[in-house]
Scaffold this active site. Structure first.
Site, mmCIF file in Angstrom:
data_model
loop_
_atom_site.group_PDB
_atom_site.id
_atom_site.type_symbol
_atom_site.label_atom_id
_atom_site.label_comp_id
_atom_site.label_asym_id
_atom_site.label_seq_id
_atom_site.Cartn_x
_atom_site.Cartn_y
_atom_site.Cartn_z
ATOM 1 N N ASP A 96 38.738 38.238 47.862
ATOM 2 C CA ASP A 96 40.171 38.315 48.134
ATOM 3 C C ASP A 96 40.537 37.405 49.308
ATOM 4 O OD1 ASP A 96 38.967 39.837 50.142
ATOM 5 O OD2 ASP A 96 40.669 41.203 50.300
ATOM 6 N N GLU A 130 21.181 45.541 48.918
ATOM 7 C CA GLU A 130 22.089 45.944 49.989
ATOM 8 C C GLU A 130 21.345 45.985 51.318
ATOM 9 O OE1 GLU A 130 24.993 46.424 51.956
ATOM 10 O OE2 GLU A 130 25.694 46.952 49.964
ATOM 11 N N LYS A 168 35.780 33.104 60.355
ATOM 12 C CA LYS A 168 35.781 32.145 61.460
ATOM 13 C C LYS A 168 34.866 30.970 61.129
ATOM 14 C CE LYS A 168 36.742 35.582 64.992
ATOM 15 N NZ LYS A 168 36.235 36.318 66.152
ATOM 16 N N ASP A 213 17.870 41.538 52.671
ATOM 17 C CA ASP A 213 18.638 40.316 52.542
ATOM 18 C C ASP A 213 18.583 39.806 51.103
ATOM 19 O OD1 ASP A 213 19.886 37.814 53.797
ATOM 20 O OD2 ASP A 213 18.077 37.014 52.837
ATOM 21 N N ASP A 233 31.030 39.358 52.324
ATOM 22 C CA ASP A 233 31.702 39.126 53.601
ATOM 23 C C ASP A 233 32.121 37.662 53.686
ATOM 24 O OD1 ASP A 233 32.448 38.817 56.291
ATOM 25 O OD2 ASP A 233 31.001 40.327 56.937
ATOM 26 N N THR A 246 37.284 47.749 43.388
ATOM 27 C CA THR A 246 36.568 48.367 44.499
ATOM 28 C C THR A 246 37.548 48.677 45.627
ATOM 29 O OG1 THR A 246 36.096 46.292 45.642
ATOM 30 C CG2 THR A 246 34.533 46.989 43.927
ATOM 31 N N PHE A 250 37.276 47.532 48.556
ATOM 32 C CA PHE A 250 37.517 46.264 49.245
ATOM 33 C C PHE A 250 38.658 45.509 48.567
ATOM 34 C CE2 PHE A 250 33.068 47.053 50.418
ATOM 35 C CZ PHE A 250 33.177 46.945 51.795
ATOM 36 N N GLU A 251 38.650 45.516 47.248
ATOM 37 C CA GLU A 251 39.720 44.845 46.506
ATOM 38 C C GLU A 251 41.054 45.547 46.741
ATOM 39 O OE1 GLU A 251 40.812 43.309 42.007
ATOM 40 O OE2 GLU A 251 38.947 44.383 42.349
#
Length: 163
Positions: free
Chosen positions: A106, A20, A74, A47, A70, A142, A144-145
């Site tokens: 997603d 992380e 764009k 990283d 992520d 999660t 995020f999901e």
């Protein structure tokens, strides 16, 4: 960190490592591990690509899970996406033969990108009958999901095995 904590609680015989870059996320994960007494869970700050280059030998990992990275939606930011051909090749080399790479997103365009990149990697074979697999019961939902589903995004899971 939520998914990693739940995975660690389900698999006490595994040595698990999270990678992380977000320090508050690391703190929350470490507090959760301490609260749940998950002494076999470790976290690397940094990283992911660099961590895989410097910390893992070829043929050393049973499984790699990358859930909801992520998507950098764009076009000018696509180069920042974690799932890139060179990184997927590095992951594949670190997996033991028969090891699994599990991914979820997603964001439909990113799912298509991940599918194309992973399908192009000669060391990996897609475990899906079609393009994507059904969500495994191994994977917890999660936040995020949950957020993506509330926004109407379709979650896509990918699963690969190292040849």
């Amino acid at each position: 960190g939520q998914a990693l904590l739940e995975w660690a609680a389900r698999e006490p015989d595994w040595n698990l490592l999270g990678i992380e870059v977000y320090q508050p996320g690391i703190g929350a994960l470490l507090l959760g591990a301490q609260r749940e007494e998950l002494a076999y869970l470790r976290v690397l700050e940094g990283d992911a690509e660099q961590a895989f280059r410097s910390s893992f030998q070829p043929d050393s990992l049973d499984e790699v899970r990358i859930f909801f990275p992520d998507p950098w939606p764009k076009k000018r930011h696509h180069k920042r996406r974690l799932i890139q051909p060179a990184f997927v090749h590095l992951l594949a080399r670190c997996l033991k033969p028969g090891g699994r790479l599990l991914l979820a997103t997603d964001w439909a365009p990113y799912a298509q990108w991940m599918l194309e990149v992973c399908n192009a990697e000669a060391l990996l074979s897609n475990l899906a009958d079609e393009d994507y697999v059904e969500r495994s019961q191994e994977r917890v939902i999660t936040r995020f999901e949950s957020r993506g589903e509330r926004l109407g995004h379709e979650v896509r899971d990918l699963a690969y095995r190292r040849c």
